[in-house]
Structures are given as C-alpha cells and as structure tokens.
Motif scaffolding. Structure first.
Motif, PDB file in Angstrom:
ATOM      1  N   LEU A  14       0.832  -1.209   0.000  1.00 27.31           N
ATOM      2  CA  LEU A  14       0.000   0.000   0.000  1.00 27.31           C
ATOM      3  C   LEU A  14       0.867   1.260   0.000  1.00 27.31           C
ATOM      4  O   LEU A  14       0.560   2.240  -0.682  1.00 27.31           O
ATOM      5  CB  LEU A  14      -0.922   0.011   1.224  1.00 27.31           C
ATOM      6  CG  LEU A  14      -2.113  -0.955   1.204  1.00 27.31           C
ATOM      7  CD1 LEU A  14      -2.882  -0.861   2.517  1.00 27.31           C
ATOM      8  CD2 LEU A  14      -3.039  -0.648   0.019  1.00 27.31           C
ATOM      9  N   LEU A  15       1.961   1.210   0.761  1.00 20.89           N
ATOM     10  CA  LEU A  15       2.843   2.382   0.822  1.00 20.89           C
ATOM     11  C   LEU A  15       3.503   2.643  -0.535  1.00 20.89           C
ATOM     12  O   LEU A  15       3.646   3.788  -0.965  1.00 20.89           O
ATOM     13  CB  LEU A  15       3.924   2.171   1.889  1.00 20.89           C
ATOM     14  CG  LEU A  15       3.471   2.421   3.324  1.00 20.89           C
ATOM     15  CD1 LEU A  15       4.481   1.851   4.315  1.00 20.89           C
ATOM     16  CD2 LEU A  15       3.285   3.923   3.569  1.00 20.89           C
ATOM     17  N   ARG A  16       3.900   1.583  -1.190  1.00 18.62           N
ATOM     18  CA  ARG A  16       4.530   1.761  -2.512  1.00 18.62           C
ATOM     19  C   ARG A  16       3.537   2.383  -3.493  1.00 18.62           C
ATOM     20  O   ARG A  16       3.896   3.252  -4.288  1.00 18.62           O
ATOM     21  CB  ARG A  16       5.041   0.428  -3.055  1.00 18.62           C
ATOM     22  CG  ARG A  16       6.327  -0.021  -2.373  1.00 18.62           C
ATOM     23  CD  ARG A  16       6.731  -1.425  -2.806  1.00 18.62           C
ATOM     24  NE  ARG A  16       7.683  -2.003  -1.871  1.00 18.62           N
ATOM     25  CZ  ARG A  16       9.017  -1.908  -1.991  1.00 18.62           C
ATOM     26  NH1 ARG A  16       9.549  -1.309  -3.033  1.00 18.62           N
ATOM     27  NH2 ARG A  16       9.812  -2.432  -1.078  1.00 18.62           N
ATOM     28  N   GLN A  17       2.297   1.870  -3.405  1.00 18.75           N
ATOM     29  CA  GLN A  17       1.243   2.416  -4.277  1.00 18.75           C
ATOM     30  C   GLN A  17       1.042   3.900  -3.999  1.00 18.75           C
ATOM     31  O   GLN A  17       1.004   4.720  -4.913  1.00 18.75           O
ATOM     32  CB  GLN A  17      -0.073   1.715  -3.953  1.00 18.75           C
ATOM     33  CG  GLN A  17      -0.595   0.803  -5.043  1.00 18.75           C
ATOM     34  CD  GLN A  17      -1.769   0.012  -4.486  1.00 18.75           C
ATOM     35  OE1 GLN A  17      -2.643   0.569  -3.819  1.00 18.75           O
ATOM     36  NE2 GLN A  17      -1.772  -1.287  -4.745  1.00 18.75           N
ATOM     37  N   ALA A  18       0.890   4.229  -2.711  1.00 19.81           N
ATOM     38  CA  ALA A  18       0.607   5.612  -2.322  1.00 19.81           C
ATOM     39  C   ALA A  18       1.754   6.528  -2.749  1.00 19.81           C
ATOM     40  O   ALA A  18       1.541   7.670  -3.168  1.00 19.81           O
ATOM     41  CB  ALA A  18       0.377   5.701  -0.820  1.00 19.81           C
ATOM     42  N   ALA A  19       2.985   5.993  -2.673  1.00 21.23           N
ATOM     43  CA  ALA A  19       4.158   6.818  -2.978  1.00 21.23           C
ATOM     44  C   ALA A  19       4.136   7.312  -4.421  1.00 21.23           C
ATOM     45  O   ALA A  19       4.715   8.352  -4.740  1.00 21.23           O
ATOM     46  CB  ALA A  19       5.427   6.027  -2.705  1.00 21.23           C
ATOM     47  N   ALA A  20       3.445   6.572  -5.287  1.00 26.33           N
ATOM     48  CA  ALA A  20       3.406   6.948  -6.693  1.00 26.33           C
ATOM     49  C   ALA A  20       2.766   8.330  -6.868  1.00 26.33           C
ATOM     50  O   ALA A  20       3.054   9.034  -7.837  1.00 26.33           O
ATOM     51  CB  ALA A  20       2.649   5.894  -7.494  1.00 26.33           C
ATOM     52  N   SER A  21       1.892   8.706  -5.927  1.00 22.61           N
ATOM     53  CA  SER A  21       1.271  10.025  -6.081  1.00 22.61           C
ATOM     54  C   SER A  21       1.982  11.098  -5.241  1.00 22.61           C
ATOM     55  O   SER A  21       1.447  12.172  -5.028  1.00 22.61           O
ATOM     56  CB  SER A  21      -0.227   9.956  -5.746  1.00 22.61           C
ATOM     57  OG  SER A  21      -0.401   9.420  -4.454  1.00 22.61           O
TER      58      SER A  21
END
Ligand code: ARG
Length: 592
Positions: A14-21
């Motif tokens: 989830l953190l990796r996903q969120a980091a994309a934004s």
C-alpha cells in the motif's frame, strides 16, 4: 472483516502504491517497513527519511504527504491499523485489538497458514540440493549442518507452497575412488556389502591408500589409472564402485532416518558422467570456454577475482588437463538437467562456506551459457554455512584428530538429555523418558545449529544446547508441553472452548496476540533470506510472551467470555509453536 495474513507485506504494498502520487519520494521508493519497538507500534516505515534527504525536503512534511496519499488510496482500514507520523519522519503502524482478534480467528491452524503463505512460492518448482555428502565416508559432525539446515530450508520452502524436489547430489565420482580402489586391490580385501563394518573398513583402507599414494608417486599414478579405468567403464572397477556406493548410501540412510530426512532423488555426480560432453561442446561453441594449459576453462573478466588479469589465476576449470571431468563439469551438467528435466524455476544449494567461490563461478558461467543458448536460467541460490567450533574456538575434533562421528554425537545428546529429563520429570516411566530424551537430544542438536545465523561459525556447547532456559530446543519444547497441559487439565483438547472468542483486551493478551500475528513476518523473512534463525528467534520471543501472559492472566476463569478468549490465545500459541518447531525439523512432544 477479513484479516491480512501478513500485515507487513500488505502495508508495504500500500505504501509503494501511495508513494506513486507523491513525486518528491522519487521513483522506486522503498518504504523500508520494519518491525518496531512493540511499546510504540507494530511496524515502522523509515524510507521517507532517505528520500527526503535526496529531495532536500522536510521529512516530516513528506511523511505526512505520504500518509495522506495512503489514506486517500482507500486500502487502509483505520479500525484495524492506526497510523501516525512520528519522530523525525517515520510512519508508525499499530494493529488494533480488532485486527489482532480478526487474525486470530481467521488464521487458526497450519492449513490456513499454508494457504496464506502459498502466495510466496506457490506454483514454483524448486530443487533443493542437500545433504549431498561425499561417499565412502562415515557421517561425521561436518555433515550435521547440511542435514539440519538443508531440511529446515526445504520444509520452509515447501510450506510456502513450492513444488519441491529434494535432490541428494552425492559426491560419488571423484578422484578419491581411484585411491580407494587401489587400496582395496593392494590389501586383497573382499568387500562384503552386508558386513556391519563395511564402511569402517572402507574408511580405513582409504586412509591407508591416501597415505601410500602421497608417499609414492608411482602409487599415485596407479590410483589415477584405476580412476581412469572406472571412468572409461571397466567392468571390475565399475562393479566395485557400485558396491562402495551402496554400502555408503545405506549407512547415510541410517543417519538420515534419525533426522527424519527423506530425499526424493539421489542423482550424484556419477549420474552426469555421460552429460558433461554436451557442456564442453556448448561452452566452446558459444566462445565461453577456452583451452588453457590443456584444460578447458572459463574466465569472468567482469569479476576482478575470476578475471584473466587477477594476480592469482582462478578460472573456472570445467575439464581437467587429463581430459577428465571435475566438480565444475558435473555441476554444470546438473544445472542443465535440473532446468530441462526437473523443470526447476529455482535451485537452492546447501553447502559450507568454503564453496562460495565455486558457486559464484558456477552461477556466472550458468548465466552466460543459458543466455547464449537461449535458455531460461532458474533462480540460483547458494545457502552456505560456517563451521562448528569446539569450546576452544577450533573446529571440533576427537582427541585423535578425527572428526566426531555423527552417531556418537546423537547418542551423547540423547544420553545427556535423558539425565536432564529424568531430573525434571522423575515420575515418568523410564521407557517414556528415553523416548523423550531422543527427541529432545536430536532436537537440541538441530536447534543449536539453526538458531545461530548460518553464515556465522558457532560454538558447540552441550550445556548451552541442552539448557531448559534460553533460546534452546528444550525450552521451546517444554513451553509447547506447558500450553498443552492447560487443555489437558481442563479436560479439553487443544482448540476446544474458544467458540465466540472476542478480541484481546488486557495488556498481556494484546502483547501475546501481537507476537502470534508476527508469525507470518518471521516466516516471510526466513524464506526470503533462507535463514531459519529468524524463525528460531521468533519462536523464542513467542514462548516468552506466552510466559508473561500466563503469569499475568489466569486462563481457566469463571467468566465464559474471558475464558474463551484466553483459550483461543493458548490454542494459537500451541499451534504456532508446534508448527514452527516442525518447520525446523523438531517433532513437538505431548509430555516431557
Ligand atoms: N559433495 C559436496 C561436498 O561434500 C557437496 C555437493 C553440493 N552440491 C553440488 N551440486 N555441488 O562438499
């Protein structure tokens, strides 16, 4: 509400996903999620600190941005996980009692854990190469680590869903056979494979042969000639060789049995004798191997140590100058066989650390060869280990300088464990104490080995490995027995009485529940690094958390809701402890 099997893994994703934004975090942002100090949180993500430094941004502000993106992503249920930015810019994650309770109810037993772990290795075909001893020798203390570490790593990989082949790659084709055959001939010895002393006799003859060939070059030539005859298919030498291998394998099997080892195939070096020519031909065809002083060698110029320019020349010699095959040739042929016939996606080799150069060169050569020939290279991993040291800090040996026999070690462990068990439980019948002592003795030998990081040497100490306190097998086995006894005394079987159990409440319940949930992270880490000591450390911590819980909260109480909830914690502790011990190769006991 469905619980995450491995919360750390899900949060990481989830953190990796969120980091994309959050562009300031940069591409390929690693959250560096780690277990945290349990007084503050379950996990903490430290990755923002480094990223902020790179971007010359304020770490707390960046962490706050990431946290907002995480919340906006919608994957996080804050009834289950509390999050906050802490310190200079960490993000802390704390599982709530609701999350802990949901996990405990959902992941009840081994079948659920297996299903959860299957996403790690599911659908992968893995070949594990162990214990792979050299033949015609009795098993000695040097064989303990490949057996014990190999089996634990194999069980771990299998538990996590892989389709596993245990391949015992015995050393049954080397130069020592020339020496041994010569010594047998010179002594006029008649090998009787059924004789109980057959292996000892061979060992003695080998020692004589090796002394004689070292002293006399003519005899060394004669030994080489015997080997050449064997390798070219001479009938008499082949028959003798076959008998030697049989005697040796039967003896090894007796040791394996005591460690519960069942290999699926035994494809030793000799199996590849007619498969090495293809290796020479292909390596030459693709320009990877070249002749050097009559031998066929592979250089790896990109690796300073294995390059042509290195001061000490260390090419990968794939064919010796007398034309015969060696360890490298058979290993290359083995690699191809495992890829093509066993369809391996991954190969794991378990050997001692002195073979690191060999495997380094093997993997480099394999990668180039497979690439040049358009084949898919399996993932290759070398699981190596250090030496067992005596209390004097040197490799352990008998007084005469020979290595300690494995059987002697097992018998001594059982005898010492018998004293310890008899002192602790004098009322158990003697036969039962003896059986317990065998299990505890072998378990202790295994655990002492597995609980230290495999790439370190470890010091062998009877008093340490058999202690009922500390990070030892007896301590963990005894902890398991104590949990079981709660159920036995209450007239329940393990797992009964927890119907309707609610989320943990008291601090000791919550602390134990968090340790139980951490099982999956311990599995994950052990699997990723193929280092069983992570699992050992975890089990020891779990047993301590259980001890603290047991001291703080009574289990069999009148309030049915409290009782159910605590019985659930006991049942899960019992199951995790026993499952963990089995993964390490240690069979848990009912009583001790
Ligand atoms: N027989 C070797 C030894 O005792 C270990 C073999 C390991 N496996 C391999 N494919 N090289 O050192």
């Amino acid at each position: 509400m469905s619980a995450w099997f491995n919360p750390a893994r899900e949060l990481d994703a989830l953190l990796r996903q969120a980091a994309a934004s959050v562009p300031a975090l940069g591409a390929g942002f690693n959250p560096e999620l780690k277990p945290s100090d349990p007084r503050h949180a379950d996990f903490q993500a430290n990755g923002v600190l480094g990223a902020a430094k790179q971007a010359k941004a304020n770490p707390r502000a960046l962490a706050t941005q990431l946290l907002e993106a995480l919340r906006a992503g919608g994957g996080l249920d804050e009834r289950l996980v509390q999050v906050e930015v802490a310190g200079p810019g960490f993000i802390n994650f704390k599982l709530t009692p609701a999350a802990l309770g949901a996990w405990l109810r959902e992941y009840r037993d081994e079948s659920r854990w297996r299903a959860g772990a299957a996403r790690l290795m599911g659908g992968r075909k893995v070949v594990i190469d162990y214990p792979s001893p050299n033949t015609a020798k009795q098993m000695h203390v040097g064989h303990l680590r490949p057996i014990v570490i190999g089996e634990a790593v194999a069980r771990l990989i299998e538990f996590c869903g892989a389709d596993l082949v245990r391949d015992n790659h015995i050393g049954d084709w080397g130069t020592n056979f020339g020496v041994l055959i010569l010594a047998i001939r010179r002594a006029g010895f008649q090998l009787d494979a059924k004789s109980p002393t057959a292996l000892e006799d061979l060992e003695r003859l080998y020692k004589e042969g090796s002394a004689a060939t070292k002293a006399d070059p003519a005899l060394m030539d004669a030994a080489r000639a015997e080997l050449a005859k064997l390798q070219s298919g001479d009938l008499a030498n082949s028959a003798l060789w076959k008998q030697i291998v049989e005697v040796s394998n039967a003896a090894c099997q007796r040791s394996y049995d005591q460690f519960g080892l069942k290999t699926d195939v035994i494809l030793g070096e000799s199996f590849y004798r007619d498969k090495v020519d293809q290796v020479y031909a292909e390596l030459a065809k693709h320009g990877l191997a070249e002749e050097s002083e009559g031998a066929l060698v592979v250089w790896h110029d990109e690796e300073p140590r294995f390059s042509r320019d290195a001061e000490t020349k260390m090419p990968f010699i794939v064919r010796k100058k007398d034309g015969s095959s060696n360890y490298a040739s058979t290993d290359l042929a083995t690699l191809l066989y495992r890829a093509e016939h066993l369809k391996a996606d991954e190969i794991v080799y378990v050997t001692d650390g002195r073979q690191q150069d060999h495997f380094h060169q093997l993997f480099l050569t394999g990668a180039k060869w497979f690439k040049a020939s358009g084949r898919q290279l399996p993932r290759l991993r070398h699981v190596w280990f250090g030496t067992i040291l005596g209390e004097d800090g040197k490799a352990i040996k008998t007084k005469s300088g020979d290595p300690v026999r494995l059987q002697e070690l097992i018998d001594e462990a059982a005898a010492k464990a018998f004293e310890a068990v008899s002192a602790k439980s004098p009322d158990l019948p003697e036969a039962e104490r003896r059986a317990i002592a065998r299990a505890v003795g072998v378990g202790a030998l295994r655990y002492a080995d597995l609980s230290s990081n495999r790439t370190m040497d470890y010091t062998f100490s009877w008093s340490k490995l058999l202690a009922f306190e500390g990070n030892t097998a007896p301590y963990l086995m005894y902890a398991g027995v104590r949990v079981r006894s709660i159920f036995r005394k209450a007239g329940l079987s393990v797992g009964q009485g927890e119907e309707g159990a609610d989320d943990p409440v008291t601090p000791a319940e919550i602390a134990l529940a968090r340790k139980l949930v951490a099982f999956t992270a311990a599995l994950d880490q052990s699997l990723e690094e193929l280092r069983p000591h992570h699992l050992c450390t975890y089990l020891h911590e779990l047993a301590s958390a259980y001890g603290a819980f047991y001291a703080a909260d009574s289990v069999i109480v009148d309030d049915p809701a409290v009782k159910a909830r605590r019985l659930m914690l006991c049942a899960r502790t019992s199951a995790v402890l026993e499952c963990g011990l089995r993964l390490l190769g240690i069979e848990p006991l009912e009583r001790m």
